[in-house]
Enzyme design. Structure first.
Site, PDB file in Angstrom:
ATOM      1  N   LYS A 111       0.812  -1.215   0.000  1.00 20.74           N
ATOM      2  CA  LYS A 111       0.000   0.000   0.000  1.00 20.74           C
ATOM      3  C   LYS A 111       0.844   1.263   0.000  1.00 20.74           C
ATOM      4  CE  LYS A 111      -4.393  -1.676   1.815  1.00 20.74           C
ATOM      5  NZ  LYS A 111      -5.429  -1.547   2.849  1.00 20.74           N
ATOM      6  N   LYS A 194      -5.381 -10.340  -6.467  1.00 23.47           N
ATOM      7  CA  LYS A 194      -6.508 -10.497  -5.555  1.00 23.47           C
ATOM      8  C   LYS A 194      -7.688  -9.617  -5.991  1.00 23.47           C
ATOM      9  CE  LYS A 194      -6.261  -8.438  -1.578  1.00 23.47           C
ATOM     10  NZ  LYS A 194      -5.946  -7.943  -0.237  1.00 23.47           N
ATOM     11  N   LYS A 197     -11.201  -4.051  -3.495  1.00 22.90           N
ATOM     12  CA  LYS A 197     -12.017  -2.846  -3.605  1.00 22.90           C
ATOM     13  C   LYS A 197     -11.263  -1.758  -4.335  1.00 22.90           C
ATOM     14  CE  LYS A 197     -14.140  -3.518   0.934  1.00 22.90           C
ATOM     15  NZ  LYS A 197     -13.786  -3.262   2.344  1.00 22.90           N
TER      16      LYS A 197
HETATM   17  P1  AMP Z   1     -11.266  -5.545   3.579  1.00 25.55           P
HETATM   18  O1  AMP Z   1     -12.055  -5.338   2.345  1.00 25.55           O
HETATM   19  O2  AMP Z   1      -9.789  -5.378   3.334  1.00 25.55           O
HETATM   20  O3  AMP Z   1     -11.756  -4.777   4.762  1.00 25.55           O
HETATM   21  O4  AMP Z   1     -11.430  -7.087   3.950  1.00 25.55           O
HETATM   22  C1  AMP Z   1     -12.484  -7.601   4.736  1.00 25.55           C
HETATM   23  C2  AMP Z   1     -12.401  -9.111   4.821  1.00 25.55           C
HETATM   24  O5  AMP Z   1     -12.548  -9.701   3.529  1.00 25.55           O
HETATM   25  C3  AMP Z   1     -11.079  -9.645   5.367  1.00 25.55           C
HETATM   26  O6  AMP Z   1     -11.332 -10.764   6.190  1.00 25.55           O
HETATM   27  C4  AMP Z   1     -10.329 -10.060   4.138  1.00 25.55           C
HETATM   28  O7  AMP Z   1      -9.396 -11.081   4.377  1.00 25.55           O
HETATM   29  C5  AMP Z   1     -11.451 -10.554   3.253  1.00 25.55           C
HETATM   30  N1  AMP Z   1     -11.102 -10.412   1.824  1.00 25.55           N
HETATM   31  C6  AMP Z   1     -10.828  -9.253   1.167  1.00 25.55           C
HETATM   32  N2  AMP Z   1     -10.546  -9.497  -0.130  1.00 25.55           N
HETATM   33  C7  AMP Z   1     -10.651 -10.846  -0.300  1.00 25.55           C
HETATM   34  C8  AMP Z   1     -10.475 -11.723  -1.423  1.00 25.55           C
HETATM   35  N3  AMP Z   1     -10.164 -11.254  -2.645  1.00 25.55           N
HETATM   36  N4  AMP Z   1     -10.656 -13.047  -1.225  1.00 25.55           N
HETATM   37  C9  AMP Z   1     -10.989 -13.532   0.012  1.00 25.55           C
HETATM   38  N5  AMP Z   1     -11.158 -12.761   1.097  1.00 25.55           N
HETATM   39  C10 AMP Z   1     -10.991 -11.429   0.952  1.00 25.55           C
END
Ligand code: AMP
Ligand code: TRP
Length: 333
Positions: A111, A194, A197
């Site tokens: 990041k 991956k 968002k």
């Molecule tokens: P975040 O969007 O970074 O706040 O992630 C929220 C949750 O979603 C966390 O537990 C991440 O590990 C999971 N997560 C985010 N992106 C992915 C992805 N591409 N595949 C699986 N889990 C994800």
């Protein structure tokens, strides 16, 4: 009783990766654990946020939790900034987190990018706040996607360092729960990246707010290769895009990747993608509709978050008091 804590950042809409990697597992685990689910708005501040968008995303993530099946009667749902003890404990824990440990965090490196000197302190300290989120509730289990594994290992190390320093057995070692077929959902445009968002292409992800047409278009445009689907998992290994779509299918269906291959081996991607569109719309459609319904009454969402913040705040205040006694911070009565 064992206790779960997990959270998501209210940055943009949630996507299929968030759902399959985390949210769906939370729903399954809420029956067996005392559960606390947070919308981590303070973590969102580590990147620039528009205030009005942050506010509306916070309610939208709460709506997504509930629409996906988190029961606000049984679980605590709240936004992180409503419970001040997260930030307080974060400071205390930062005094037990050696820079060497933080320097290993790959998410910070990704990041921060090339201009590391311009990266803000909050982005660097992010994993310490995450450790505080978990440890302020003495949570024992943390269901997350694969990408959070390193942060959780750090939380365990910090908990251990604190316990050793004060010769106490106060914090439990939180166990990561990385569950299901799709712990790392990949971008629909590039099977080696991956699903995220922050990807500039909206075609890289399926958002929980996408309607049936958008889902269909994104899946039809998803990158694939020219071969038909193979019959073994080994043959999938070198085909990241095919592997990702098969994984998504299996996860949505609640089966395994091999079972999906047994069904689609030898078929073209156009046939397989049609089935994947139908399954995705069937699984996500009801969640999207329920999210819309909930979002039409923001005052009700706020009431749920208020109740959650009160419950979480009581426990957090109790634990922080105990910690102050351990540390020797004067508590005036
Ligand atoms: P975040 O969007 O970074 O706040 O992630 C929220 C949750 O979603 C966390 O537990 C991440 O590990 C999971 N997560 C985010 N992106 C992915 C992805 N591409 N595949 C699986 N889990 C994800
Ligand atoms: N860092 C997590 C993510 O981006 C979100 C998060 C913050 C979290 N605090 C947490 C997850 C505590 C689990 C437990 O995905």
């Amino acid at each position: 009783m064992d206790r779960i804590f997990s959270g998501m950042q209210p940055t943009r809409q949630l996507h299929l990766g968030n759902y399959l990697g985390a949210l769906r597992n939370w729903v399954a685990l809420q029956d067996r654990f005392e559960s606390i689910f947070c919308i981590v708005d303070l973590h969102a501040l580590t990147l620039p946020q528009d205030p009005a968008v942050l506010l509306s995303n916070t309610r939208e993530v709460a709506a997504a939790y509930i629409a996906a099946g988190i029961d606000p009667e049984r679980c605590v749902i709240f936004n992180q900034s409503a419970v001040a003890q997260h930030a307080e404990l974060s400071w205390i824990l930062s005094c037990h987190a050696p820079l060497g440990w933080l320097n290993r965090m790959t998410q910070f490196k990704d990041k921060a990018g090339k201009h590391r000197e311009n990266a803000v302190l909050g982005l660097y300290a992010y994993p310490v706040l995450m450790a505080a989120d978990i440890l302020i509730y003495k949570a024992t289990h943390v269901p997350v996607g694969e990408d959070q594994k390193q942060h959780l290992e750090l939380a365990r190390d910090i908990a251990g360092a604190f316990n050793r320093h004060y010769a106490v057995d106060y914090f439990p070692q939180p166990e990561p729960q990385i569950l299901g077929e799709a712990t790392r959902v990949m971008s629909l445009r590039d099977g080696t990246k991956k699903m995220s968002k922050s990807d500039e292409s909206d075609y890289s992800r399926i958002n929980l707010t996408d309607d049936a047409d958008a889902i269909a278009q994104k899946i039809r445009k998803a990158k694939t290769d020219p071969e038909p689907l193979p019959d073994t998992l080994e043959a999938l290994e070198k085909r990241p895009e095919a592997d990702n779509l098969v994984t998504i299918y299996a996860a949505l269906e609640g089966s395994g990747r091999q079972q999906a291959l047994d069904r689609f081996a030898g078929q073209t991607f156009s046939t397989f993608k049609s089935a994947l569109v139908d399954l995705s719309v069937a699984r996500l459609g009801p969640i999207t509709a329920e999210m819309r319904r909930l979002m039409s009454d923001p005052a009700e969402i706020d009431r749920i978050l208020r109740r959650g913040a009160d419950k979480a705040g009581d426990m957090a205040a109790r634990h922080l008091g105990e910690l102050k006694d351990i540390i020797g911070l004067l508590r005036l009565r």
